[in-house]
Motif scaffolding. Sequence first.
Motif, PDB file in Angstrom:
ATOM      1  N   ILE A 184       0.841  -1.197   0.000  1.00 46.19           N
ATOM      2  CA  ILE A 184       0.000   0.000   0.000  1.00 46.19           C
ATOM      3  C   ILE A 184       0.882   1.255   0.000  1.00 46.19           C
ATOM      4  N   SER A 185       0.275   2.358  -0.407  1.00 47.19           N
ATOM      5  CA  SER A 185       0.935   3.649  -0.187  1.00 47.19           C
ATOM      6  C   SER A 185      -0.096   4.589   0.428  1.00 47.19           C
ATOM      7  N   ARG A 186       0.373   5.614   1.078  1.00 51.03           N
ATOM      8  CA  ARG A 186      -0.502   6.610   1.701  1.00 51.03           C
ATOM      9  C   ARG A 186      -0.063   7.980   1.195  1.00 51.03           C
ATOM     10  N   SER A 187      -0.453   9.044   1.879  1.00 51.51           N
ATOM     11  CA  SER A 187      -0.046  10.362   1.395  1.00 51.51           C
ATOM     12  C   SER A 187       0.460  11.210   2.555  1.00 51.51           C
TER      13      SER A 187
ATOM     14  N   MET B 136       2.511  13.258   8.455  1.00 47.50           N
ATOM     15  CA  MET B 136       2.077  11.856   8.582  1.00 47.50           C
ATOM     16  C   MET B 136       1.991  11.393  10.037  1.00 47.50           C
TER      17      MET B 136
ATOM     18  N   THR C 233       0.134   5.896  10.458  1.00 42.74           N
ATOM     19  CA  THR C 233       0.213   5.684   9.001  1.00 42.74           C
ATOM     20  C   THR C 233       1.571   5.105   8.632  1.00 42.74           C
ATOM     21  N   TRP C 234       2.625   5.651   9.209  1.00 42.93           N
ATOM     22  CA  TRP C 234       3.983   5.105   8.987  1.00 42.93           C
ATOM     23  C   TRP C 234       3.993   3.612   9.324  1.00 42.93           C
TER      24      TRP C 234
ATOM     25  N   GLU D  49       1.517   1.501   9.568  1.00 46.32           N
ATOM     26  CA  GLU D  49       0.634   0.704   8.694  1.00 46.32           C
ATOM     27  C   GLU D  49       1.369   0.338   7.388  1.00 46.32           C
ATOM     28  N   VAL D  50       2.034   1.344   6.802  1.00 47.93           N
ATOM     29  CA  VAL D  50       2.745   1.104   5.537  1.00 47.93           C
ATOM     30  C   VAL D  50       3.870   0.090   5.754  1.00 47.93           C
TER      31      VAL D  50
ATOM     32  N   ASP E  23       4.654   8.966  -0.851  1.00 47.65           N
ATOM     33  CA  ASP E  23       4.847   9.279   0.567  1.00 47.65           C
ATOM     34  C   ASP E  23       6.149   8.652   1.075  1.00 47.65           C
TER      35      ASP E  23
ATOM     36  N   TYR F 170       6.276   4.958   2.159  1.00 51.32           N
ATOM     37  CA  TYR F 170       6.267   4.052   1.003  1.00 51.32           C
ATOM     38  C   TYR F 170       7.681   3.899   0.438  1.00 51.32           C
TER      39      TYR F 170
END
Length: 249
Positions: free
Chosen positions: A92-95, A101, A105-106, A108-109, A152, A155
Amino acid sequence: MRLERKVAFISGGARGIGAAIAKLFASEGASVVIGDILERDGIATEARIQEAGGEARFVHMDVRSESQWRHAIGTAISRYGKLDVLVNNAGISRSGSVEEMPVQTWDEVMSINNRGMFFGVKAAMPHMRTAGRGSIINVSSQFGVVGTDIADPAYVASKGAVTLFTKALAVTYAKENIRVNSLHPGPIKTPANDNLSDPERLSRVLPLVPMGRVGEAEEVAYAALYLASDESSFVTGAELLVDGGWTAI
Ligand code: NAD
């Protein structure tokens, strides 16, 4: 057929690049097991492969769970008797920038893109060792080779880790005839990357691609096919770029 009598497990194979790999592998004679959290897409991909005369099974799994990995690989072993190929594709990637961030989120990726891969290799390795052979393909990115400000930072960090995790495994398992390579797609049209149909996004991305276009999931699948097949029998620790020349500049 290029993968006749081989058994392949593909994480994140319900859609996108993973589904293209699953379809191509099955059409080349492999029995494929798809592991994914997306039940509906996974079952649909399984059905499409079977309708085309291929052999496929979908297993619901979250790559963040070691026990779900063991169960999923166990399904491949109990159904087909062995495991020749593991494609660690789920990602996955996030933004957002580092400053924007949240740490969740860090984590999770990293958890999906790196920890998931670690569990996958752990679950597959005993079976490949018993067989005395195997091919592991870890899906990284062009951002596992060069930096950028258009993806991000978690990622990019995770994909860089995939590149060197792969080389560490390649060195560790070379004597056991288990090959480990990384695959590096550039911008590819997939459900995760549907913003590539947005003209503004495209106008940022296309100038970075010498070939002047984005890629198709099938173009990545053909590179995975080479790494999975015996045609690549002396290839381990390699970074196979399918990026339209992105990293050649
Ligand atoms: P996608 O979102 O279309 O497919 C990814 C698949 O992984 C999905 O089916 C998703 O459900 C699955 N997945 C996500 N989290 C999971 C989890 N926790 N457990 C199990 N499955 C999970 O994305 P894609 O574009 O096909 O990407 C596939 C791989 O290719 C990823 O590793 C991605 O980083 C990499 N990649 C893609 C591009 C691109 O432009 N599309 C470029 C470089 C690298």
